[in-house]
Design an enzyme around this catalytic site. Structure first.
Site, PDB file in Angstrom:
ATOM      1  N   GLU A  29       0.841  -1.201   0.000  1.00 51.69           N
ATOM      2  CA  GLU A  29       0.000   0.000   0.000  1.00 51.69           C
ATOM      3  C   GLU A  29       0.873   1.246   0.000  1.00 51.69           C
ATOM      4  O   GLU A  29       0.665   2.164  -0.806  1.00 51.69           O
ATOM      5  CB  GLU A  29      -0.949  -0.014   1.204  1.00 51.69           C
ATOM      6  CG  GLU A  29      -2.027  -1.080   1.109  1.00 51.69           C
ATOM      7  CD  GLU A  29      -2.937  -1.109   2.323  1.00 51.69           C
ATOM      8  OE1 GLU A  29      -2.834  -0.204   3.175  1.00 51.69           O
ATOM      9  OE2 GLU A  29      -3.755  -2.045   2.414  1.00 51.69           O
ATOM     10  N   GLU A  79       5.194  -2.241  -9.479  1.00 52.79           N
ATOM     11  CA  GLU A  79       4.462  -2.351  -8.205  1.00 52.79           C
ATOM     12  C   GLU A  79       3.048  -2.899  -8.422  1.00 52.79           C
ATOM     13  O   GLU A  79       2.078  -2.447  -7.811  1.00 52.79           O
ATOM     14  CB  GLU A  79       4.395  -0.986  -7.509  1.00 52.79           C
ATOM     15  CG  GLU A  79       4.378  -1.069  -5.996  1.00 52.79           C
ATOM     16  CD  GLU A  79       5.779  -1.266  -5.396  1.00 52.79           C
ATOM     17  OE1 GLU A  79       5.894  -1.323  -4.162  1.00 52.79           O
ATOM     18  OE2 GLU A  79       6.746  -1.352  -6.168  1.00 52.79           O
ATOM     19  N   GLY A 120       9.449  18.669 -32.813  1.00 55.92           N
ATOM     20  CA  GLY A 120      10.651  17.898 -33.111  1.00 55.92           C
ATOM     21  C   GLY A 120      11.621  17.866 -31.953  1.00 55.92           C
ATOM     22  O   GLY A 120      12.312  16.857 -31.727  1.00 55.92           O
ATOM     23  N   GLU A 122      -3.380  -3.339 -14.777  1.00 62.16           N
ATOM     24  CA  GLU A 122      -4.436  -4.331 -14.921  1.00 62.16           C
ATOM     25  C   GLU A 122      -4.716  -5.004 -13.573  1.00 62.16           C
ATOM     26  O   GLU A 122      -5.883  -5.253 -13.219  1.00 62.16           O
ATOM     27  CB  GLU A 122      -4.029  -5.363 -15.977  1.00 62.16           C
ATOM     28  CG  GLU A 122      -4.037  -4.837 -17.407  1.00 62.16           C
ATOM     29  CD  GLU A 122      -2.975  -3.785 -17.670  1.00 62.16           C
ATOM     30  OE1 GLU A 122      -3.243  -2.838 -18.436  1.00 62.16           O
ATOM     31  OE2 GLU A 122      -1.853  -3.902 -17.106  1.00 62.16           O
TER      32      GLU A 122
END
Length: 385
Positions: free
Chosen positions: A240, A363, A340, A367
């Site tokens: 966490e 970490e 550029g 997904e």
């Protein structure tokens, strides 16, 4: 810096000045030559950066998690690799603080607070990715400790860290698999080998390595805490703060890209006016600052919840997901604004574009974050704050 007391504001300002004075002038060269930032790491030790999560009596300057997040943002604004040098270190410090024995705290935390001892964590395995329950690294019981066999990959700071929080299986037969996992606090020795540094698109300077354990022996006292089988739960709590830290790195990269774009768009003229006055460029800037500000609020929300001791896996996942995707888009828009020159290695925006993807896949991939968020959303049964 809303919500921070005066001392914490001063710490963030101190790191900001360090980044502007010491990091910004050398980051491009260090990145392009893939050079380990020895001098900057030493300066970070002097600033107390490695002890920000460690309280008295072991440390001197423990700060709130929102302050820690903003310090991380400042470091990543200068060079994301510097924030990576202290990310896993903080996770290990938190693990020892929350779950370690008194002996483990007294042995490791004082040296970790000063940066004399640097720490990292070893979770991912070759072919395993984010599926931690499929890990094969095992620690077999012997009379006076454990014998470890297996391999890990993508271990940041593996060469320079003196302490590794190793997640492994102490009971391979356990069902479900995570019930058989433990964390061992290990230091390098016979049976430990570092096979290679992994080549990377970005995140230069700081090493990411493959490591292997071949009949690697550690004492009983290496087990984090008092009981086997709690390593998976311990590491999920540690991740966490790890995900809040990675989200904060994304804030730093996004902010650097926006700051460079804002400056360039006021200096560069086309068709007789600064390019920010062209609607397409102005719209980019408006979207960039909106996404960055929203991402920062998500990060600080997760940080405050973490400090209150509340479950924060959903909030940290949302912060990491949103901040990393925002940083990637901001970095791409910065390249567009620079035209550029954005594709030239003489400008820093190409580095931001190379560094940003790490936070998307690191970490726990985004997904995986979506899985965590959806599972917690259903479990909590409400979307009310």
């Amino acid at each position: 810096m809303e919500g921070l007391h005066e001392d914490e504001q001063a710490i963030v300002e101190m790191v900001r000045h360090f980044v502007d004075r010491e990091v910004k002038p050398v980051a491009q060269q260090l990145d392009h030559t893939n050079t380990y930032p020895d001098k900057l790491i030493e300066q970070m030790k002097q600033l107390g950066v490695f002890g920000l999560a460690i309280p008295e009596p072991w440390g001197e300057a423990r700060v709130s998690t929102p302050c820690y997040a903003l310090v991380t943002e400042e470091l990543a604004r200068g060079w994301m690799s510097l924030a990576g040098a202290m990310g896993g270190h903080t996770v290990v410090a938190k693990l020892i603080l929350d779950y370690g024995t008194q002996q483990q705290k007294d042995t490791y935390l004082p040296r970790m607070a000063t940066g004399e001892l640097r720490a990292t964590m070893a979770l991912t395995e070759p072919g395993g990715g984010s599926d931690l329950q499929a890990m094969r690294t095992s620690a077999s019981r012997v009379d006076d400790g454990y014998v470890v066999n297996g391999s890990k990959t993508w271990i940041t700071n593996a060469r320079t860290a003196g302490l590794i929080a190793l997640l492994c299986k102490t009971d391979p037969a356990a069902t479900p698999a995570h019930k058989g996992m433990s964390i061992l606090l290990v230091e390098k020795g016979p049976g430990f080998s570092l096979s290679r540094d992994l080549p990377k698109l970005g995140y230069k300077g700081v090493e990411s390595c493959e490591i292997a354990f071949d009949d690697f022996r550690v004492p009983d006292s290496s087990l984090l805490g008092e009981r086997e089988g709690e390593g998976f739960t311990q590491m999920m709590r540690g991740l966490e703060i790890g995900r809040i830290q990675v989200a904060s790195r994304a804030l730093g990269v996004g902010r650097a890209a926006l700051e460079d774009s804002l400056r360039y768009s006021q200096e560069r003229e086309s068709f007789g006016k600064p390019i920010w006055k062209h609607q397409s460029i102005g719209n980019y800037l408006a979207d960039m600052v909106t996404k960055l500000t929203a991402a920062r609020q998500l990060v600080l929300y997760a940080a405050r919840r973490f400090d209150r001791g509340e479950r924060a896996d959903m909030e940290a996942g949302m912060a990491k997901l949103f901040a990393s995707e925002a940083a990637m888009q901001i970095a791409l828009d910065a390249v567009r604004i620079h035209g550029g020159y954005g594709y030239s290695t003489e400008f820093d925006v190409e580095r931001y574009f190379r560094d940003a993807p790490l936070m998307i896949v690191g970490e726990g991939t985004n997904e995986i974050q979506r899985n965590v968020i959806a599972r917690q959303l259903v479990s909590r049964g409400t979307v009310a704050p």
